[in-house]
Design a protein around this motif. Sequence first.
Motif, PDB file in Angstrom:
ATOM      1  N   ILE A  90     -12.394  49.452  17.241  1.00 25.82           N
ATOM      2  CA  ILE A  90     -11.268  50.068  16.524  1.00 25.82           C
ATOM      3  C   ILE A  90     -10.121  50.375  17.470  1.00 25.82           C
ATOM      4  CG2 ILE A  90     -10.544  52.075  15.180  1.00 25.82           C
ATOM      5  CD1 ILE A  90     -12.263  50.121  13.621  1.00 25.82           C
ATOM      6  N   ILE A  91     -10.451  50.898  18.659  1.00 27.18           N
ATOM      7  CA  ILE A  91      -9.400  51.231  19.639  1.00 27.18           C
ATOM      8  C   ILE A  91      -8.759  49.952  20.158  1.00 27.18           C
ATOM      9  CG2 ILE A  91      -8.906  52.354  21.838  1.00 27.18           C
ATOM     10  CD1 ILE A  91      -9.622  54.257  19.545  1.00 27.18           C
ATOM     11  N   ARG A  92      -9.580  48.928  20.425  1.00 29.12           N
ATOM     12  CA  ARG A  92      -9.033  47.665  20.919  1.00 29.12           C
ATOM     13  C   ARG A  92      -8.105  47.038  19.884  1.00 29.12           C
ATOM     14  NH1 ARG A  92     -13.424  45.598  22.481  1.00 29.12           N
ATOM     15  NH2 ARG A  92     -13.913  44.288  20.653  1.00 29.12           N
ATOM     16  N   LYS A  93      -8.510  47.093  18.613  1.00 29.30           N
ATOM     17  CA  LYS A  93      -7.680  46.549  17.541  1.00 29.30           C
ATOM     18  C   LYS A  93      -6.357  47.321  17.433  1.00 29.30           C
ATOM     19  CE  LYS A  93      -7.892  45.437  12.605  1.00 29.30           C
ATOM     20  NZ  LYS A  93      -8.726  45.494  11.370  1.00 29.30           N
ATOM     21  N   ALA A  94      -6.437  48.670  17.557  1.00 22.62           N
ATOM     22  CA  ALA A  94      -5.218  49.491  17.510  1.00 22.62           C
ATOM     23  C   ALA A  94      -4.301  49.172  18.683  1.00 22.62           C
ATOM     24  CB  ALA A  94      -5.589  50.972  17.520  1.00 22.62           C
ATOM     25  N   ARG A  95      -4.910  48.927  19.866  1.00 20.46           N
ATOM     26  CA  ARG A  95      -4.101  48.632  21.047  1.00 20.46           C
ATOM     27  C   ARG A  95      -3.356  47.314  20.878  1.00 20.46           C
ATOM     28  NH1 ARG A  95      -7.666  49.529  24.441  1.00 20.46           N
ATOM     29  NH2 ARG A  95      -8.512  47.446  24.851  1.00 20.46           N
ATOM     30  N   ILE A  96      -4.029  46.290  20.318  1.00 14.51           N
ATOM     31  CA  ILE A  96      -3.383  44.991  20.128  1.00 14.51           C
ATOM     32  C   ILE A  96      -2.186  45.132  19.192  1.00 14.51           C
ATOM     33  CG2 ILE A  96      -3.705  42.702  19.130  1.00 14.51           C
ATOM     34  CD1 ILE A  96      -6.623  42.814  20.125  1.00 14.51           C
ATOM     35  N   LYS A  97      -2.346  45.890  18.099  1.00 22.25           N
ATOM     36  CA  LYS A  97      -1.237  46.102  17.159  1.00 22.25           C
ATOM     37  C   LYS A  97      -0.090  46.858  17.827  1.00 22.25           C
ATOM     38  CE  LYS A  97      -4.066  46.183  12.944  1.00 22.25           C
ATOM     39  NZ  LYS A  97      -4.510  47.011  11.796  1.00 22.25           N
ATOM     40  N   ALA A  98      -0.442  47.903  18.602  1.00 24.03           N
ATOM     41  CA  ALA A  98       0.597  48.707  19.257  1.00 24.03           C
ATOM     42  C   ALA A  98       1.361  47.884  20.283  1.00 24.03           C
ATOM     43  CB  ALA A  98      -0.022  49.935  19.904  1.00 24.03           C
ATOM     44  N   GLU A  99       0.654  47.030  21.045  1.00 15.79           N
ATOM     45  CA  GLU A  99       1.321  46.204  22.049  1.00 15.79           C
ATOM     46  C   GLU A  99       2.239  45.178  21.392  1.00 15.79           C
ATOM     47  OE1 GLU A  99      -1.955  44.693  24.262  1.00 15.79           O
ATOM     48  OE2 GLU A  99      -2.025  46.417  25.645  1.00 15.79           O
ATOM     49  N   LYS A 100       1.864  44.716  20.213  1.00 16.45           N
ATOM     50  CA  LYS A 100       2.715  43.780  19.497  1.00 16.45           C
ATOM     51  C   LYS A 100       4.025  44.454  19.087  1.00 16.45           C
ATOM     52  CE  LYS A 100       2.701  40.649  15.526  1.00 16.45           C
ATOM     53  NZ  LYS A 100       1.923  40.139  14.363  1.00 16.45           N
ATOM     54  N   VAL A 101       3.932  45.701  18.589  1.00 11.31           N
ATOM     55  CA  VAL A 101       5.146  46.455  18.261  1.00 11.31           C
ATOM     56  C   VAL A 101       5.963  46.699  19.519  1.00 11.31           C
ATOM     57  CG1 VAL A 101       6.032  48.652  17.388  1.00 11.31           C
ATOM     58  CG2 VAL A 101       4.112  47.535  16.231  1.00 11.31           C
ATOM     59  N   ARG A 102       5.277  47.092  20.595  1.00 13.26           N
ATOM     60  CA  ARG A 102       5.966  47.392  21.859  1.00 13.26           C
ATOM     61  C   ARG A 102       6.752  46.198  22.372  1.00 13.26           C
ATOM     62  NH1 ARG A 102       1.979  47.606  26.696  1.00 13.26           N
ATOM     63  NH2 ARG A 102       2.232  45.355  26.304  1.00 13.26           N
ATOM     64  N   ASP A 103       6.195  45.012  22.247  1.00  7.07           N
ATOM     65  CA  ASP A 103       6.798  43.828  22.851  1.00  7.07           C
ATOM     66  C   ASP A 103       7.765  43.090  21.928  1.00  7.07           C
ATOM     67  OD1 ASP A 103       5.255  44.370  25.074  1.00  7.07           O
ATOM     68  OD2 ASP A 103       3.634  42.993  24.482  1.00  7.07           O
ATOM     69  N   ASN A 104       7.727  43.360  20.622  1.00  5.09           N
ATOM     70  CA  ASN A 104       8.500  42.536  19.693  1.00  5.09           C
ATOM     71  C   ASN A 104       9.389  43.306  18.722  1.00  5.09           C
ATOM     72  OD1 ASN A 104       7.256  39.716  20.268  1.00  5.09           O
ATOM     73  ND2 ASN A 104       5.461  41.024  19.910  1.00  5.09           N
ATOM     74  N   GLU A 105       9.241  44.628  18.613  1.00  5.86           N
ATOM     75  CA  GLU A 105       9.967  45.376  17.608  1.00  5.86           C
ATOM     76  C   GLU A 105      10.670  46.586  18.231  1.00  5.86           C
ATOM     77  OE1 GLU A 105       7.535  46.416  14.293  1.00  5.86           O
ATOM     78  OE2 GLU A 105       6.387  44.523  14.359  1.00  5.86           O
ATOM     79  N   VAL A 106      11.538  47.197  17.428  1.00  9.11           N
ATOM     80  CA  VAL A 106      12.135  48.470  17.838  1.00  9.11           C
ATOM     81  C   VAL A 106      11.049  49.536  17.804  1.00  9.11           C
ATOM     82  CG1 VAL A 106      13.803  50.265  17.216  1.00  9.11           C
ATOM     83  CG2 VAL A 106      14.421  47.849  16.994  1.00  9.11           C
ATOM     84  N   TRP A 107      10.939  50.292  18.869  1.00 13.52           N
ATOM     85  CA  TRP A 107       9.852  51.261  18.963  1.00 13.52           C
ATOM     86  C   TRP A 107      10.036  52.390  17.947  1.00 13.52           C
ATOM     87  CZ3 TRP A 107       9.662  52.133  24.994  1.00 13.52           C
ATOM     88  CH2 TRP A 107       9.342  50.921  25.610  1.00 13.52           C
ATOM     89  N   PRO A 108       8.937  52.947  17.469  1.00 10.51           N
ATOM     90  CA  PRO A 108       9.026  54.137  16.621  1.00 10.51           C
ATOM     91  C   PRO A 108       9.634  55.317  17.384  1.00 10.51           C
ATOM     92  CG  PRO A 108       6.887  53.094  16.398  1.00 10.51           C
ATOM     93  CD  PRO A 108       7.564  52.422  17.550  1.00 10.51           C
ATOM     94  N   PHE A 109      10.060  56.328  16.620  1.00  8.54           N
ATOM     95  CA  PHE A 109      10.666  57.516  17.221  1.00  8.54           C
ATOM     96  C   PHE A 109       9.730  58.151  18.246  1.00  8.54           C
ATOM     97  CE2 PHE A 109      11.627  62.136  17.015  1.00  8.54           C
ATOM     98  CZ  PHE A 109      12.931  62.100  17.478  1.00  8.54           C
ATOM     99  N   LEU A 110       8.408  58.223  17.936  1.00  2.14           N
ATOM    100  CA  LEU A 110       7.413  58.716  18.887  1.00  2.14           C
ATOM    101  C   LEU A 110       6.880  57.514  19.659  1.00  2.14           C
ATOM    102  CD1 LEU A 110       5.600  61.317  19.658  1.00  2.14           C
ATOM    103  CD2 LEU A 110       3.847  60.120  18.326  1.00  2.14           C
ATOM    104  N   HIS A 111       6.982  57.544  20.969  1.00  2.00           N
ATOM    105  CA  HIS A 111       6.524  56.442  21.809  1.00  2.00           C
ATOM    106  C   HIS A 111       5.749  57.004  22.997  1.00  2.00           C
ATOM    107  CE1 HIS A 111      10.498  57.715  23.274  1.00  2.00           C
ATOM    108  NE2 HIS A 111      10.055  57.387  24.480  1.00  2.00           N
ATOM    109  N   PHE A 112       5.237  56.113  23.835  1.00  2.00           N
ATOM    110  CA  PHE A 112       4.377  56.523  24.941  1.00  2.00           C
ATOM    111  C   PHE A 112       4.903  55.936  26.240  1.00  2.00           C
ATOM    112  CE2 PHE A 112       1.958  56.906  21.115  1.00  2.00           C
ATOM    113  CZ  PHE A 112       1.145  58.014  21.298  1.00  2.00           C
ATOM    114  N   LEU A 113       4.928  56.767  27.283  1.00  2.00           N
ATOM    115  CA  LEU A 113       5.427  56.349  28.587  1.00  2.00           C
ATOM    116  C   LEU A 113       4.471  55.364  29.253  1.00  2.00           C
ATOM    117  CD1 LEU A 113       6.696  59.805  29.952  1.00  2.00           C
ATOM    118  CD2 LEU A 113       8.056  58.000  28.865  1.00  2.00           C
ATOM    119  N   LYS A 114       4.897  54.839  30.390  1.00  2.00           N
ATOM    120  CA  LYS A 114       4.082  53.934  31.212  1.00  2.00           C
ATOM    121  C   LYS A 114       3.571  52.745  30.403  1.00  2.00           C
ATOM    122  CE  LYS A 114       2.642  57.600  34.379  1.00  2.00           C
ATOM    123  NZ  LYS A 114       1.501  58.340  34.991  1.00  2.00           N
ATOM    124  N   ASN A 115       4.501  52.155  29.675  1.00  2.00           N
ATOM    125  CA  ASN A 115       4.197  50.951  28.909  1.00  2.00           C
ATOM    126  C   ASN A 115       3.113  51.184  27.873  1.00  2.00           C
ATOM    127  OD1 ASN A 115       5.215  48.357  28.600  1.00  2.00           O
ATOM    128  ND2 ASN A 115       3.529  47.396  29.722  1.00  2.00           N
TER     129      ASN A 115
END
Length: 686
Positions: A358-383
């Motif tokens: 579940i965590i790995r699946k969430a990470r893949i989705k989050a990295e896709k947003v990080r690399d291809n979309e405008v980030w949400p208002f709440l984001h996380f430092l250090k990539n």
Amino acid sequence: MLVSTSGGAFLEQPALKLSSQASLDLDGLELLDREDLIATIKRMVNGGVSLSFHGKRTAMEIARKVRPRITRRISDLHVGTPEEQSQNLLIEGENLQAMVTLYKYRGQINLIVADPPYNTGQYFRYNDRWDEDPNDPDLGTLVTLEDGSRHTKWMKAMLPRLQIMKAMLKPNGVVAICIDDNELFHLGLMMDEVFGEHNRIAIINWQKSYAPKNDSTHVSTATEYVLVYANDKELAKTALTLRTEAMNARYKKLDGDLEPWTSDNPVRREARERDRYAIQSPFTGALHYPGANSWRIPRADLKKYLEQWGSEYVENDVGDSRIKALMIKGSPAVKMNQGQNLDSDPVIEGLDVLEHPIIRKARIKAEKVRDNEVWPFLHFLKNGHGRPRVKRYLSDVKKGKVPLTYWADEDYETPIELGTQSWDHEESGHSQAGITELNAIVGKGHRFDTVKPMKLMMKIIQLWCPPGGLVMDPYAGSGTTGHAALELNRLSGANRRFILIEQGRPDNGDKYARTLTWQRLHNAITGKRPDQNGNLRKTAEPLGGGFEFRALTTQIDAKTVLTMKKDELIDVVITSHWQNGSRNAPNLMRIDDPRFTYLVGKNERDEPYFIIWNNGAGPVGQLDKDSYNVVLQDAKKAELKQPYHVYARYELYQSKNVRFYKIPDKILAHLGLNENSDPFNDEGEN
């Protein structure tokens, strides 16, 4: 000067030493008037601090003895269109007399900027006859550094001017006075007394030079001061200073967002239990807490922002004795380490959580947003592997920064761009920037070496004069204050107006109100600059605007008004009129047109002003039916509307369309003179 403290001691300043044989305490007390002595003792008994000096009572009464003057508009020295001229004033004359004459502006000024003589033995003059007759025209002798009473003379000159400055301010108005260490403490005590210590806004310490100078055997002088006081601190407002490019450079479009932003703290400095809970990172599965404080984002919004990273979130109890955490749906159960500090980002027990499906699946989705979309208002430092943050958009931040009391050389070391002509610095130090700016705009050879830098004056005006406000400078000098107001208007689209008063150095044959001060303002407005040969050429961007040039002449009373020539009386009416009842000071524009018989001016609402003359030339006539018909004809020709403001000797005909002003009574009243005590009323004229 004698300063009484709560302990009852008197501190004798060198300016009041009488002789080496005299008793300083006794002689100091004998210098005081009976009333001053009683007031001083009362303040001592009450535990307060008392400012007393020889001649203080006289100084406090001087402003009441100064008579207003006739102000002559000198058309050859006006700059700009008639409408632009009516916005600003440059007045040639003694500043106390000028401020008394400007009675219509009492209670109308937003900001007073003053740069009085610093009592350095070079410029300050004092006439001892002013103690008895402040209207005496003699400028007095130069007060030297060896003059034992030089501090007292300086205070006697400043106190009545401070009093009338206060009277000129709006209830929310501010005064900012430049000073060096020669009179800093004396000025501060007088400001505390006139404006009240509780109305002190700031003591600005500005760095006038950034290189050591050999001006002292101990410490090199690098700073001067600006004392800032409010008429009423509760009503006054201080603007934010302008944001710099360096400040704005922190805001970037890191993720392709349409607006630049920077990361901000999502935590408030308050421990609200309902907002102290864990949130799970979609990148690592780690739990993040708000430390010892609480989240400043509502729980529902926080959940929405987390889900914008691609995973569904639910509320789960993680056994931390807090309200339920926001967790990724289906994530593994977590258990807190025993004795773990909940306020220091606890670590989930078990290293296999990162590789949980579940965590790995969430990470893949989050990295896709990080690399291809405008980030949400709440984001996380250090990539994505750091702490949570929120976006702070440049458009949402305050349009400036809170000013500090120390203004350093990085603000003033470089003069603002004044045109294509450049001049080399002859010495280091940012006080030289003011001279460099003056050289650039009027040329060298002006022999004026006490010029404040433009950036300093612009900063003061920007902080304490609103965009549509009125700033006055009773010690105009080279005209830096007016120039700064015009420059700010150009930069921000504001409409600040100015009143400058300058006497010049008539003792040297130089009334530089009409030379140096006028030339600087003229060149700034028109964009003209001197070339290498001293010829004026339009080489800079014109600032626009304009001003009237007025000169103070003789004292005014009823007899003077009644014997004035037409042109003189028109000037007096145009410069002195204020609206009855509202103390509003309208800007009247003079009208010189041979088509009109009585029409002499109009206000900003296109209401006409008339002066009735016998035979159209003089002396002053009366408002009767015949003259009223001429008023109607003039108004129709000029296409001006009612009401008709009419000045005349008598009112024999009345109309609801007319606002009548009796000459000389109303003119004297508009200059602050008591109609009942003026000599005119004692001469038995009906």
